[in-house]
Design a protein around this motif. Structure first.
Motif, short mmCIF file in Angstrom:
data_model
loop_
_atom_site.label_atom_id
_atom_site.label_comp_id
_atom_site.label_asym_id
_atom_site.label_seq_id
_atom_site.Cartn_x
_atom_site.Cartn_y
_atom_site.Cartn_z
N ALA A 17 -6.51 10.11 -4.88
CA ALA A 17 -5.47 10.90 -5.57
C ALA A 17 -4.59 11.63 -4.54
O ALA A 17 -5.04 11.92 -3.44
N ARG A 18 -3.34 11.84 -4.94
CA ARG A 18 -2.42 12.55 -4.04
C ARG A 18 -2.43 14.05 -4.36
O ARG A 18 -2.53 14.44 -5.50
N ASN A 19 -2.32 14.87 -3.31
CA ASN A 19 -2.15 16.31 -3.50
C ASN A 19 -0.71 16.64 -3.24
O ASN A 19 -0.23 16.45 -2.13
N MET A 67 10.83 0.90 0.99
CA MET A 67 11.25 2.12 0.30
C MET A 67 11.12 1.87 -1.18
O MET A 67 11.82 1.02 -1.74
N ILE A 68 10.19 2.58 -1.83
CA ILE A 68 9.94 2.33 -3.26
C ILE A 68 10.52 3.42 -4.15
O ILE A 68 10.51 3.28 -5.37
N GLY A 69 11.02 4.51 -3.56
CA GLY A 69 11.48 5.63 -4.37
C GLY A 69 12.97 5.57 -4.67
O GLY A 69 13.66 4.62 -4.31
N ALA A 77 0.86 -1.18 0.00
CA ALA A 77 0.00 0.00 0.00
C ALA A 77 0.90 1.24 0.00
O ALA A 77 1.62 1.49 0.96
N VAL A 78 0.87 1.98 -1.10
CA VAL A 78 1.77 3.13 -1.23
C VAL A 78 1.13 4.36 -0.57
O VAL A 78 0.17 4.94 -1.07
N SER A 79 1.68 4.70 0.60
CA SER A 79 1.06 5.72 1.46
C SER A 79 1.78 7.07 1.40
O SER A 79 1.52 7.95 2.23
N LYS A 80 2.67 7.25 0.44
CA LYS A 80 3.42 8.52 0.33
C LYS A 80 2.45 9.70 0.27
O LYS A 80 1.41 9.60 -0.38
N THR A 81 2.81 10.77 0.95
CA THR A 81 2.03 12.02 1.09
C THR A 81 0.75 11.88 1.93
O THR A 81 0.09 12.87 2.21
N LEU A 138 13.63 -8.14 -8.42
CA LEU A 138 13.73 -7.01 -9.33
C LEU A 138 12.49 -6.13 -9.25
O LEU A 138 11.41 -6.59 -8.87
N MET A 139 12.68 -4.86 -9.63
CA MET A 139 11.57 -3.92 -9.67
C MET A 139 11.64 -3.16 -10.98
O MET A 139 12.74 -2.94 -11.50
N GLY A 140 10.47 -2.80 -11.51
CA GLY A 140 10.47 -1.98 -12.72
C GLY A 140 9.18 -1.21 -12.86
O GLY A 140 8.15 -1.56 -12.27
N MET A 141 9.26 -0.14 -13.63
CA MET A 141 8.09 0.68 -13.92
C MET A 141 7.91 0.80 -15.41
O MET A 141 8.85 1.13 -16.13
N ALA A 142 6.67 0.56 -15.86
CA ALA A 142 6.38 0.68 -17.29
C ALA A 142 6.22 2.15 -17.66
O ALA A 142 6.04 3.01 -16.81
N GLY A 182 3.84 -3.15 -11.29
CA GLY A 182 2.41 -2.85 -11.30
C GLY A 182 2.06 -1.80 -10.26
O GLY A 182 2.50 -1.89 -9.12
N MET A 183 1.26 -0.81 -10.71
CA MET A 183 0.79 0.27 -9.84
C MET A 183 -0.73 0.38 -10.05
O MET A 183 -1.32 -0.48 -10.70
N SER A 184 -1.36 1.44 -9.53
CA SER A 184 -2.82 1.54 -9.62
C SER A 184 -3.35 1.35 -11.04
O SER A 184 -4.34 0.67 -11.26
N GLY A 185 -2.66 1.96 -12.01
CA GLY A 185 -3.17 1.95 -13.38
C GLY A 185 -2.87 0.69 -14.16
O GLY A 185 -3.48 0.45 -15.22
N VAL A 237 2.75 -5.92 -6.09
CA VAL A 237 2.25 -4.71 -6.73
C VAL A 237 2.29 -3.55 -5.74
O VAL A 237 2.11 -3.73 -4.54
N ARG A 238 2.58 -2.36 -6.27
CA ARG A 238 2.70 -1.15 -5.43
C ARG A 238 1.54 -0.23 -5.76
O ARG A 238 1.55 0.44 -6.78
N VAL A 239 0.53 -0.23 -4.90
CA VAL A 239 -0.71 0.46 -5.23
C VAL A 239 -0.97 1.62 -4.26
O VAL A 239 -1.08 1.41 -3.05
N GLY A 240 -1.07 2.84 -4.81
CA GLY A 240 -1.30 4.03 -3.99
C GLY A 240 -2.69 4.60 -4.16
O GLY A 240 -3.60 4.37 -3.35
N SER A 241 -2.90 5.34 -5.25
CA SER A 241 -4.16 6.08 -5.42
C SER A 241 -5.40 5.18 -5.45
O SER A 241 -6.47 5.61 -5.01
N ARG A 242 -5.27 3.98 -5.92
CA ARG A 242 -6.39 3.04 -5.95
C ARG A 242 -6.86 2.68 -4.52
O ARG A 242 -7.98 2.21 -4.33
C1 LIG Z 1 3.82 6.50 -6.27
C2 LIG Z 1 4.37 5.20 -6.71
C3 LIG Z 1 3.54 4.08 -6.85
C4 LIG Z 1 2.04 4.10 -6.64
O1 LIG Z 1 1.41 4.86 -7.63
P1 LIG Z 1 -0.18 4.81 -7.85
O2 LIG Z 1 -0.34 5.12 -9.28
O3 LIG Z 1 -0.75 5.85 -6.95
O4 LIG Z 1 -0.64 3.45 -7.49
C5 LIG Z 1 4.15 2.88 -7.21
N1 LIG Z 1 5.47 2.77 -7.41
C6 LIG Z 1 6.29 3.84 -7.28
C7 LIG Z 1 7.75 3.64 -7.51
C8 LIG Z 1 5.78 5.08 -6.93
O5 LIG Z 1 6.61 6.11 -6.81
#
Ligand SMILES: *Cc1c(COP(=O)(O)O)cnc(C)c1O
Length: 220
Positions: A215-217, A66-68, A22-26, A150-154, A190-193, A206-211
């Motif tokens: 939405a983040r401000n 730590m995902i960043g 659960a991505v709780s940043k902000t 491993l980790m990756g972002m599309a 994998g993220m929310s989208g 999977v790393r899911v935040g906004s879902r």
């Molecule tokens: C913010 C973030 C996410 C989550 O993003 P959402 O689209 O809100 O699910 C996942 N991975 C990384 C690396 C992020 O920075």
């Protein structure tokens, strides 16, 4: 939909072998507590100071990821408690994590971040760079880190086929690196989208935040 309902819906959708981060940043501590009360224990943050403040304030059975992007000079602040670092993108960073983990007599699990997207704004290494780390003789001397996956972002795009292809590429790299390093068994993608696509393509985390949290401000 409330945070509690979102967590429950995701739990039903996501197969048992896939870990939900659960991505709780902000987001404020109250939002994390609501997710915690719905049974969620794994949370992801992308800023070290923010994660440290939340770790100090919140229940100690939370697993913090730590995902960043990680700055080497800040590793020391999370070394006492972080459970998994997703964005390891250099040998130098791995070596700093090893050094700081040793001070706390810990072994910190790490994921190597692989660059699969089209945009070069996303961090990460190539398959060859990851292979050269895993086969370096100094790597086996690092007793306080463990590379577990491993980790990756599309690419951020509506082109589903492109996202699928990028995830598939990462899955192929994952299978190949597993043969070099048997401790590799986590594939964070994998993220929310795009988490459904990512799971179809072999994701185990999977790393899911906004879902979950909405939405983040960003104030900055
Ligand atoms: C913010 C973030 C996410 C989550 O993003 P959402 O689209 O809100 O699910 C996942 N991975 C990384 C690396 C992020 O920075």
């Amino acid at each position: 939909m409330s945070i509690t309902e979102n967590i429950k819906t995701l739990r039903n959708e996501i197969p048992k072998h896939v870990t939900l981060v659960a991505v709780s940043k902000t987001k404020p501590n109250e939002a994390i507590i609501e997710a915690y009360e719905a049974g969620q224990r794994v949370f992801g943050e992308n800023k070290i100071q923010e994660m440290v403040a939340k770790w100090e304030a919140l229940p100690k059975d939370i697993s913090w990821h730590m995902i960043g992007h990680v700055q080497r000079n800040k590793v020391k602040y999370m070394a006492p408690f972080v459970d998994l670092i997703h964005g390891v993108d250099s040998y130098k960073l791995l070596s700093e994590i090893n050094k700081q983990a040793a001070k706390h007599d810990r072994v910190i699990d790490c994921l190597l971040q692989i660059h699969i997207a089209e945009e070069d704004t996303k961090f990460g290494m190539t398959q060859e760079e990851a292979e050269s780390i895993l086969t370096d003789e100094k790597f086996s001397d690092m007793k306080n880190i463990k590379v577990v996956g491993l980790m990756g972002m599309a690419t951020f795009t509506n082109n589903t086929q492109q996202v699928k292809d990028e995830f598939h590429k990462l899955y192929t790299i994952y299978n190949s690196l597993k043969t070099l390093q048997p401790s590799i068994n986590v594939l964070s993608m994998g993220m929310s989208g795009d988490y459904e696509l990512a799971i179809q393509e072999g994701s185990t985390m999977v790393r899911v935040g906004s879902r979950i949290f909405g939405a983040r401000n960003y104030s900055h």
